[in-house]
Design an enzyme around this catalytic site. Structure first.
Site, PDB file in Angstrom:
ATOM      1  N   ASN A 166      -1.099  14.581   0.878  1.00  0.00           N
ATOM      2  CA  ASN A 166       0.006  14.947  -0.010  1.00  0.00           C
ATOM      3  C   ASN A 166       0.378  13.706  -0.811  1.00  0.00           C
ATOM      4  OD1 ASN A 166       2.415  15.734  -1.174  1.00  0.00           O
ATOM      5  ND2 ASN A 166       3.584  15.708   0.739  1.00  0.00           N
ATOM      6  N   TRP A 167       0.000  13.711  -2.072  1.00  0.00           N
ATOM      7  CA  TRP A 167       0.242  12.517  -2.896  1.00  0.00           C
ATOM      8  C   TRP A 167       1.697  12.405  -3.341  1.00  0.00           C
ATOM      9  CZ3 TRP A 167      -4.190  11.089  -6.852  1.00  0.00           C
ATOM     10  CH2 TRP A 167      -5.336  10.736  -6.133  1.00  0.00           C
ATOM     11  N   LYS A 168       2.480  13.452  -3.136  1.00  0.00           N
ATOM     12  CA  LYS A 168       3.885  13.472  -3.598  1.00  0.00           C
ATOM     13  C   LYS A 168       3.944  13.097  -5.081  1.00  0.00           C
ATOM     14  CE  LYS A 168       5.062  12.112   1.039  1.00  0.00           C
ATOM     15  NZ  LYS A 168       6.117  11.784   1.963  1.00  0.00           N
TER      16      LYS A 168
ATOM     17  N   HIS B 215       8.110  21.596   2.458  1.00  0.00           N
ATOM     18  CA  HIS B 215       8.085  20.176   2.831  1.00  0.00           C
ATOM     19  C   HIS B 215       9.525  19.688   2.971  1.00  0.00           C
ATOM     20  CE1 HIS B 215       7.437  15.863   2.683  1.00  0.00           C
ATOM     21  NE2 HIS B 215       6.176  16.097   3.001  1.00  0.00           N
TER      22      HIS B 215
ATOM     23  N   GLU C  58      10.946  17.116   2.063  1.00  0.00           N
ATOM     24  CA  GLU C  58      11.520  16.517   0.842  1.00  0.00           C
ATOM     25  C   GLU C  58      11.986  17.607  -0.120  1.00  0.00           C
ATOM     26  OE1 GLU C  58       8.249  13.863   0.033  1.00  0.00           O
ATOM     27  OE2 GLU C  58       8.780  12.762   1.849  1.00  0.00           O
TER      28      GLU C  58
ATOM     29  N   GLU D 257       5.981  18.465  10.957  1.00  0.00           N
ATOM     30  CA  GLU D 257       6.269  17.138  10.431  1.00  0.00           C
ATOM     31  C   GLU D 257       7.694  16.730  10.824  1.00  0.00           C
ATOM     32  OE1 GLU D 257       3.622  16.124   6.860  1.00  0.00           O
ATOM     33  OE2 GLU D 257       5.385  17.132   6.094  1.00  0.00           O
TER      34      GLU D 257
ATOM     35  N   GLY E  57       6.942   8.842   6.335  1.00  0.00           N
ATOM     36  CA  GLY E  57       7.075   7.638   5.521  1.00  0.00           C
ATOM     37  C   GLY E  57       7.766   6.480   6.211  1.00  0.00           C
TER      38      GLY E  57
ATOM     39  N   SER F 147       3.523   9.780   9.206  1.00  0.00           N
ATOM     40  CA  SER F 147       2.980   8.441   9.460  1.00  0.00           C
ATOM     41  C   SER F 147       1.613   8.449  10.151  1.00  0.00           C
ATOM     42  CB  SER F 147       3.986   7.585  10.238  1.00  0.00           C
ATOM     43  OG  SER F 147       5.145   7.383   9.458  1.00  0.00           O
TER      44      SER F 147
ATOM     45  N   GLY G 140       0.750  11.656   4.031  1.00  0.00           N
ATOM     46  CA  GLY G 140       1.382  11.243   2.779  1.00  0.00           C
ATOM     47  C   GLY G 140       0.828   9.905   2.321  1.00  0.00           C
TER      48      GLY G 140
END
Ligand code: PEP
Length: 249
Positions: A9-11, A95, A97, A165, A171, A211, A232
């Site tokens: 997931n490159w965000k 997600h 976020e 997650e 992160g 992570s 990520g």
């Protein structure tokens, strides 16, 4: 046997020149044994270009979110049909976020998952507890609530993947113990079996995310009921991501 999936997931990272990472990743994994599927979810601006580059590659592409509608007055949003048209085969929904930054509720996540299916996409549906919820011993309650309210009817191993997650692990460089991961994944597996039946529930992939790095991937990926990873930060560099994929060699 479930074929694992390692998804990146490159965000909100990546511009046209990030194509070099895709080329390096493709070179890095080509010729290796394909014991897992590989997916990159770049920003939607890059899906079409990457899709054109990856025509003969095993690397698949996905979106990071989608709107529930197919078209309409929703400035800045992206429909799952647009992702599919650009070359995506998957979409991530729910997600943390998105849940936090955009106040998405379980009901929204459920509608987005259904929309993803409408467009022919496989859905990666994320669940996970906050730090405070873990400290209050509410992890399994939270996961159960999220699963119950966000998994749509009609889920099968072909159209749904769950990603566990823990929000506090995303992160941060922190990870749960393998015992904790095992407990939550086994809870999710049992939930899927009891709600969808043994045939479907036993075969839906459950990814771990939070992570995952080259140095912990092998240990995390060998936990029972962990069928791959949602990655990520470490998916941004081809070399790191290829090393995570190598956990399945
Ligand atoms: C993620 O964004 O889904 C994620 C797991 O991020 P990271 O690997 O950076 O913790």
């Amino acid at each position: 046997m479930i074929k694992p999936l390692v998804a990146g997931n490159w965000k909100m990272n990546g511009i046209a020149k990030s194509a070099t990472q895709i080329i390096n990743l493709n070179d890095g994994i080509s010729g290796r044994s394909a014991n897992c599927d590989v997916l990159i979810c770049p920003p939607s601006t890059l899906i079409m270009a990457f899709s054109n580059m990856l025509k003969d590659s095993p690397i698949m592409l996905g979106g990071q979110d989608c709107h529930k509608n197919e078209t309409g007055a929703h400035t800045g949003d992206i429909a799952p049909e647009m992702l599919s048209d650009a070359g995506a085969q998957y979409v991530i929904v729910g997600h943390s976020e998105r849940r936090m930054d955009h106040k998405e509720r379980d009901k929204d996540v459920c509608e987005k998952a259904q929309a993803g299916w409408r467009a022919g996409l496989k859905v990666i549906l994320c669940v996970g507890e906050l730090n405070g919820e873990r400290s209050a011993d509410l992890t399994l309650n939270v996961i159960e609530r999220q699963l119950k309210n966000s998994i749509p009817e009609g889920s099968t191993p072909e159209n749904l993947i769950i990603a566990y997650e823990p929000v506090w692990a995303i992160g941060t460089g922190l990870t749960p113990t393998t015992k904790d991961v095992e407990q939550v994944h086994s809870f999710i597996r049992n939930y899927l079996i009891s709600s969808l039946g043994a045939e479907k529930g036993s075969n839906i992939k459950i990814l771990y995310g939070g992570s995952v790095k080259p140095n912990n991937a092998k240990e995390l990926m060998s936990v029972p009921n962990v069928n791959g990873a949602l990655v990520g930060g470490a998916s941004l560099k081809a070399e790191d991501f290829a090393q995570i994929i190598a956990a399945y060699e």
